[in-house]
Scaffold this motif. Sequence first.
Motif, PDB file in Angstrom:
ATOM      1  N   THR A  79      -0.846  -0.746  -1.796  1.00 34.50           N
ATOM      2  CA  THR A  79      -0.273  -1.798  -1.909  1.00 34.50           C
ATOM      3  C   THR A  79      -0.219  -2.493  -0.503  1.00 34.50           C
ATOM      4  N   ALA A  80       0.973  -1.127   0.056  1.00 33.63           N
ATOM      5  CA  ALA A  80       1.381  -1.762   1.202  1.00 33.63           C
ATOM      6  C   ALA A  80      -0.107  -1.932   2.665  1.00 33.63           C
ATOM      7  N   LEU A  81      -0.574  -1.720   2.793  1.00 32.66           N
ATOM      8  CA  LEU A  81      -2.275  -1.797   3.102  1.00 32.66           C
ATOM      9  C   LEU A  81      -2.771  -3.092   3.283  1.00 32.66           C
ATOM     10  N   LEU A  82      -2.879  -3.357   1.774  1.00 32.82           N
ATOM     11  CA  LEU A  82      -3.439  -4.433   1.195  1.00 32.82           C
ATOM     12  C   LEU A  82      -2.585  -5.118   1.461  1.00 32.82           C
ATOM     13  N   VAL A  83      -1.220  -5.713   1.538  1.00 26.99           N
ATOM     14  CA  VAL A  83      -0.404  -6.597   2.243  1.00 26.99           C
ATOM     15  C   VAL A  83      -0.490  -7.162   3.562  1.00 26.99           C
ATOM     16  N   ALA A 276       0.622   9.978   7.778  1.00 25.68           N
ATOM     17  CA  ALA A 276       0.108   9.014   8.569  1.00 25.68           C
ATOM     18  C   ALA A 276       0.219   7.799   8.190  1.00 25.68           C
ATOM     19  N   ALA A 277       1.190   8.086   7.125  1.00 32.03           N
ATOM     20  CA  ALA A 277       2.056   6.036   7.159  1.00 32.03           C
ATOM     21  C   ALA A 277       2.731   5.308   7.746  1.00 32.03           C
ATOM     22  N   PRO A 285      -2.368   6.737  15.662  1.00 27.17           N
ATOM     23  CA  PRO A 285      -1.409   5.830  15.282  1.00 27.17           C
ATOM     24  C   PRO A 285      -0.834   5.583  13.796  1.00 27.17           C
ATOM     25  N   ALA A 286       0.082   5.300  13.511  1.00 27.53           N
ATOM     26  CA  ALA A 286       0.543   4.595  11.931  1.00 27.53           C
ATOM     27  C   ALA A 286      -0.428   3.969  10.997  1.00 27.53           C
ATOM     28  N   LEU A 287      -0.894   4.233   9.758  1.00 25.68           N
ATOM     29  CA  LEU A 287      -1.045   3.640   9.477  1.00 25.68           C
ATOM     30  C   LEU A 287      -0.343   2.140   9.180  1.00 25.68           C
ATOM     31  N   LEU A 288       0.831   2.347   8.838  1.00 29.91           N
ATOM     32  CA  LEU A 288       1.501   0.790   8.536  1.00 29.91           C
ATOM     33  C   LEU A 288       2.663   0.341   9.756  1.00 29.91           C
TER      34      LEU A 288
END
Length: 383
Positions: A79-83, A276-277, A285-288
């Motif tokens: 959900t955070a990635l989609l935001v 990873a996040a 790199p960090a995903l978020l």
Amino acid sequence: MADTARAHVAGEVAAGFEGVREEFAAVVAREPADTGAQLVVHHGGRRVVDLWAATDAGETGDELAPLYSVTKGAAYLVTALLVQDGVLDLDREVAHYWPEFAAEGKGALTLRGLLQHRSGVIGVPGGASVEELADEQALAARLAGQRPLWRPGTAYGYHALVIGALVGEVVRRATGRTVQEIYEERLRAPYGLDFYLGLPEKDAARTRDVLPMRPTPEQAAELRESVPPQALRTAFNIDGTPDITVYGNSPLVRAKGPTSAGGIGNARGVAGMYAAALTGLDGGPALLKPETLAQFTGTGTAGADVVTGEDRHFLVGFEAQQVRYPYLGADAFGHCGAAGAEAWADPSTGLTYAYARRLWAFPGGAAPENLRLGEAVFRAATA
């Protein structure tokens, strides 16, 4: 694994984390041999702790088991990635993405409110079968028309076995894809994570059942004397599946990976997911992005959870970890699992932590040993 087998600590720790091994050894020494404990920690994206309780059965630390609500953390990261991508907006109404959800006075609830367990649709009155809980799309359709227990947004209470279906339907309406599909594409497969929302058949042989709690006589008496309030009975589906080990061990649940509590994995997979996040893994790199993290960790729920009674239980989706573990930062986020597992990420230190066990810990939820294990990790990282 036989309960009479002798357990010992296997694995390794980086220099400076020897105290974590000692604390883990103390846990292994006092728990039954078939507890199946695992502990993995990353610091700045580098794995610094990889420990497990081994016996004569020959565990290698890559055994998989049901992780229950630790699964929610994977759904919230999707959900955070989609935001972050601009596909979802935390402050848009859920009904903007999913019009049917507006029924029975739920039309004003935002995605942020849903993630903070404010919808009032905490479960299926009278209970649901394991098969019904595993079919998230059908479950979401059923919940959309349901009357909430309180006016949405005015209180919050843990949606233990349905939050994944609710959030997942928002994701499906916005993207045309399931949380499980997006998780596999953007998290599990790229990083080789041993944490599955839908267990592949090839991994069934190394998957272990979760084992029911073995309470002491005093604990058993406490359980017999406790009478769960109706809200808790509904949220935890006590009238539908009173023995929640049946849910975790169900082949159907394992195959479908319902995102409220159906993930199968191990501590390596979960700690790697959060690394990873948060920081990126092994120099990646960090995903978020920091601004995305701030959106999900900057505000929390005030007051008591009307289902569990926990104070300041949630951030946005994720559980507020500083409440349980005061040595962590205020923006530490993660989620525990019913059998005793715990997982968190702490932006202030760059630590990600995952603890898993197969033998159900009393009384359920994050096992008590997580407090001391996490403190040993924090001391080592900040020495």
